[in-house]
Design a protein around this motif. Structure first.
Motif, PDB file in Angstrom:
ATOM      1  N   ALA A   1      -7.989   4.208 -10.952  1.00 17.26           N
ATOM      2  CA  ALA A   1      -7.563   3.232  -9.936  1.00 17.26           C
ATOM      3  C   ALA A   1      -6.824   3.964  -8.829  1.00 17.26           C
ATOM      4  O   ALA A   1      -6.497   5.153  -8.959  1.00 17.26           O
ATOM      5  CB  ALA A   1      -6.658   2.168 -10.548  1.00 17.26           C
ATOM      6  N   GLN A   2      -6.569   3.249  -7.738  1.00 16.37           N
ATOM      7  CA  GLN A   2      -5.686   3.803  -6.719  1.00 16.37           C
ATOM      8  C   GLN A   2      -4.289   3.933  -7.317  1.00 16.37           C
ATOM      9  O   GLN A   2      -3.904   3.163  -8.210  1.00 16.37           O
ATOM     10  CB  GLN A   2      -5.668   2.908  -5.488  1.00 16.37           C
ATOM     11  N   LEU A   3      -3.530   4.877  -6.834  1.00 19.72           N
ATOM     12  CA  LEU A   3      -2.179   5.111  -7.345  1.00 19.72           C
ATOM     13  C   LEU A   3      -1.189   4.616  -6.297  1.00 19.72           C
ATOM     14  O   LEU A   3      -1.037   5.222  -5.236  1.00 19.72           O
ATOM     15  CB  LEU A   3      -1.982   6.608  -7.631  1.00 19.72           C
ATOM     16  N   PHE A   4      -0.525   3.484  -6.591  1.00 22.96           N
ATOM     17  CA  PHE A   4       0.394   2.904  -5.619  1.00 22.96           C
ATOM     18  C   PHE A   4       1.557   2.233  -6.342  1.00 22.96           C
ATOM     19  O   PHE A   4       1.686   2.317  -7.566  1.00 22.96           O
ATOM     20  CB  PHE A   4      -0.342   1.944  -4.683  1.00 22.96           C
ATOM     21  N   TYR A   5       2.393   1.586  -5.551  1.00 25.89           N
ATOM     22  CA  TYR A   5       3.665   1.080  -6.073  1.00 25.89           C
ATOM     23  C   TYR A   5       3.508   0.175  -7.287  1.00 25.89           C
ATOM     24  O   TYR A   5       4.374   0.134  -8.152  1.00 25.89           O
ATOM     25  CB  TYR A   5       4.434   0.356  -4.968  1.00 25.89           C
ATOM     26  N   ALA A   6       2.403  -0.576  -7.367  1.00 27.82           N
ATOM     27  CA  ALA A   6       2.249  -1.549  -8.448  1.00 27.82           C
ATOM     28  C   ALA A   6       1.913  -0.906  -9.783  1.00 27.82           C
ATOM     29  O   ALA A   6       2.125  -1.523 -10.834  1.00 27.82           O
ATOM     30  CB  ALA A   6       1.172  -2.571  -8.075  1.00 27.82           C
ATOM     31  N   ASN A   7       1.364   0.315  -9.765  1.00 26.46           N
ATOM     32  CA  ASN A   7       0.988   0.930 -11.046  1.00 26.46           C
ATOM     33  C   ASN A   7       1.585   2.322 -11.251  1.00 26.46           C
ATOM     34  O   ASN A   7       1.212   3.029 -12.187  1.00 26.46           O
ATOM     35  CB  ASN A   7      -0.535   0.988 -11.194  1.00 26.46           C
TER      36      ASN A   7
ATOM     37  N   SER B   1       3.186   6.205  -0.840  1.00 23.35           N
ATOM     38  CA  SER B   1       4.394   7.031  -0.942  1.00 23.35           C
ATOM     39  C   SER B   1       5.068   6.903  -2.301  1.00 23.35           C
ATOM     40  O   SER B   1       5.603   7.877  -2.839  1.00 23.35           O
ATOM     41  CB  SER B   1       5.377   6.657   0.168  1.00 23.35           C
ATOM     42  N   THR B   2       5.040   5.697  -2.879  1.00 22.15           N
ATOM     43  CA  THR B   2       5.640   5.499  -4.203  1.00 22.15           C
ATOM     44  C   THR B   2       4.898   6.321  -5.249  1.00 22.15           C
ATOM     45  O   THR B   2       5.522   6.945  -6.128  1.00 22.15           O
ATOM     46  CB  THR B   2       5.603   4.012  -4.590  1.00 22.15           C
ATOM     47  N   GLY B   3       3.569   6.334  -5.155  1.00 26.07           N
ATOM     48  CA  GLY B   3       2.772   7.119  -6.080  1.00 26.07           C
ATOM     49  C   GLY B   3       3.040   8.604  -5.949  1.00 26.07           C
ATOM     50  O   GLY B   3       3.148   9.330  -6.952  1.00 26.07           O
TER      51      GLY B   3
END
Length: 576
Positions: free
Chosen positions: A458-464, A498-500
């Protein structure tokens, strides 16, 4: 020319129109018109308007949609649900049937049209992306059931309540069913049987047209014994004249909540039935933004000719498709027949029993109840199945607007859930090859206790980001103190925020302190750019990026890899 065809879809299909399509379009246009005339009268009454305004709503909106709509089978005009919403909203501002009430209803059509048109122009049709197939199927099935049950009053000759909530409908039906009109019920049920029979023999047979003709003949020549059967009777004549709706800013502010409701309901109705009909053919595809523009123009121009808010009709669209409509020519035929009827042919429909119309609608819309899709989803995807069920029952029991909110809301929740907890696995090396595969699916792969090849789908972002870290730590802990290398196989990662990146930097430093190297494999160019812009090179070097997982492991084991040096130089040049 391509731009014109995109903006005006009729230019796409009309030049290549075939004679073979004309027969189906003519039969469908006639059939829809025959249903539309009494429906327009009935729906106008539901909306609290004089009967003729329902026919006004069947003229220009239908004509405009045929020109600008991306669907070639959707039937636009007055609809039951929108009529109920109009009555609910406008009745708080004026007395039903009064001049001010009529003026407000027409102004409401203009407001709805402008909002829909602007949404289409500014490409806001993306909201349909949150209406997944399970949502559309659940909503369509529920609305079909509601419309069908609302037709029982005409089918059985009982004055049942009209509602968009199934429990209210069923309670009233059970309370009053004993008062059914025997002659009306017999004609209506006979019509249902005839329609279903002809559908089974050959779907191309104009079954609706046949039962309409039989109904008129039956009542006309046996009217004395069927005097208790309700018929259409007189239809008002005359065409609408051009007139600008009265603009009142304060009134517009008061109408805005009901207008937004009609925008969403009308859009979802059109997209739902459009997608359902689209799936049954390969000639065209629905374009959400174009549908908004077409609906907007239909309501704007309709309001200039005294029409109240129009939308796609589930029942007439189903009848249109089942009667053989292939293009918007069917809509032109319907419009012509409505005009001719208003001017000259109203006596022909005088003896048409309303129960015949109810039978046509009931059989048509009940075919939109998609049990096969529910069964398929139960076996294929439980989450999608429950999404369908939730949308279906919330629409049934709480009404259309709450059904929409539930479907869209649960789609968003499901989207967040799936993206925040994607599939994660450890990869092992396929024997005698350079490939790495999922160790849970390929039992023969070789798993090195010193190496963790980690894949994140998956994409790597703030939610995961936290989920990524937890799963990485979990798999690393299984390796224990023997772990020397972590390879992130990033082929499935399409985006990183940025979170990821901050989480990655923190984990790299964490494992480096414990003597564990952290390499990257298969990172796509746009993702790599995002990593570098966010400062990942502060904690790693270009030598830690590899084309494939096998190259990363090989480099770690041997410490010398000419190809890797070339790849690092390539990345450096691309980055510079």
């Amino acid at each position: 020319m391509k731009l014109l065809k995109k903006l005006i879809p009729i230019l796409e299909w009309l030049p290549s129109y075939k004679k073979a399509q004309f027969q189906g379009d003519v039969i469908a246009g006639i059939t829809v018109a025959i249903v539309l005339i009494p429906q327009g009268i009935a729906y106008a009454l539901i909306a609290g308007l004089p009967p003729i305004y329902g026919l006004y709503a069947a003229l220009f909106p239908q004509l405009v949609y045929a020109i600008f709509g991306s669907s070639r089978q959707v039937a636009i005009g007055p609809v039951a649900m929108d009529s109920l919403i109009v009555a609910t909203g406008v009745s708080t501002l004026a007395l039903a049937g009064s001049e001010s009430y009529i003026a407000i209803a027409i102004l409401l059509a203009l407001i709805v049209g402008v909002i829909q048109f602007l949404m289409g122009v500014f490409q806001l049709g993306f909201i349909v992306n949150f209406l997944s197939r399970p949502v559309i199927t659940g909503f369509t099935s529920a609305v079909a059931l509601i419309i069908g049950l609302n037709q029982f009053r005409n089918l059985l000759g009982v004055d049942f309540l009209q509602s968009d909530q199934v429990h209210i409908l069923l309670e009233d039906i059970f309370d009053k069913i004993r008062f059914y009109n025997k002659n009306t019920a017999m004609i209506g049920l006979a019509a249902c049987i005839i329609i279903m029979f002809f559908r089974k023999v050959n779907k191309k047979i104009p079954n609706a047209l046949i039962v309409v003709i039989l109904g008129i003949i039956t009542v006309k020549y046996f009217g004395k014994s069927l005097s208790d059967v309700e018929i259409v009777k007189n239809i008002p004549s005359g065409l609408p004249s051009f007139a600008m709706p009265v603009i009142d800013i304060d009134l517009i502010k008061e109408l805005m909540p009901i207008a937004l409701t009609l925008v969403m309901v009308g859009y979802l109705e059109t997209i739902s039935i459009g997608k359902t009909l689209e799936s049954k053919q390969d000639d065209y595809r629905i374009r959400p933004n174009q549908e908004l523009i077409a609906l907007g123009l239909s309501n704007i121009i309709g309001s200039l000719f005294k029409a109240y808010p129009s939308a796609s009709s589930f029942s007439r669209s189903a009848i249109n498709a089942e009667s053989g409509a292939k293009t918007g020519v069917a809509a032109f035929i319907s419009v012509v027949l409505v005009v001719v009827t208003l001017l000259f042919l109203t006596p022909v429909f005088y003896f048409l029993p309303k129960t015949i119309l109810a039978a046509i609608i009931v059989v048509a819309v009940f075919n939109l109840i998609n049990l096969k899709e529910a069964k398929r989803l139960w076996n294929a995807n439980n989450l999608d199945f429950w999404l369908l069920v939730a949308t279906f029952f919330s629409t049934l029991f709480f009404g259309i607007k709450y059904g929409i909110l539930t479907g869209v809301g649960m789609s968003l929740i499901l989207l967040i859930f799936r993206t925040s907890r994607p599939y994660v696995t450890e990869l092992g090396k396929v024997p005698n090859s350079d490939f790495y595969r999922n160790k849970n699916r390929f039992k023969e792969v070789i798993v090195d206790r010193e190496v963790l090849v980690f894949r994140f789908d998956a994409q790597l972002f703030y939610a995961n980001a936290n989920y990524f870290r937890d799963k990485l730590d979990e798999l690393a802990e299984e390796k224990g103190e023997r772990l020397k290398l972590i390879v992130l196989d990033a082929e499935s990662i399409n985006r990183v925020d940025s979170t990821g990146v901050d989480m990655l930097k923190e984990r790299i430093l964490y494992y480096n302190k414990r003597g564990v190297n952290f390499y990257f494999a298969g990172v796509k160019g746009p993702v790599r750019d995002a990593l570098f812009r966010s400062g990942l090179l502060e904690v790693v070097s270009l030598d830690q990026f590899f084309m494939r997982a096998n190259g990363a492991v090989k480099f770690f084991k041997t410490g010398d890899n000419l190809n890797q040096k070339k790849y690092a130089q390539y990345i450096h040049q691309a980055y510079e």
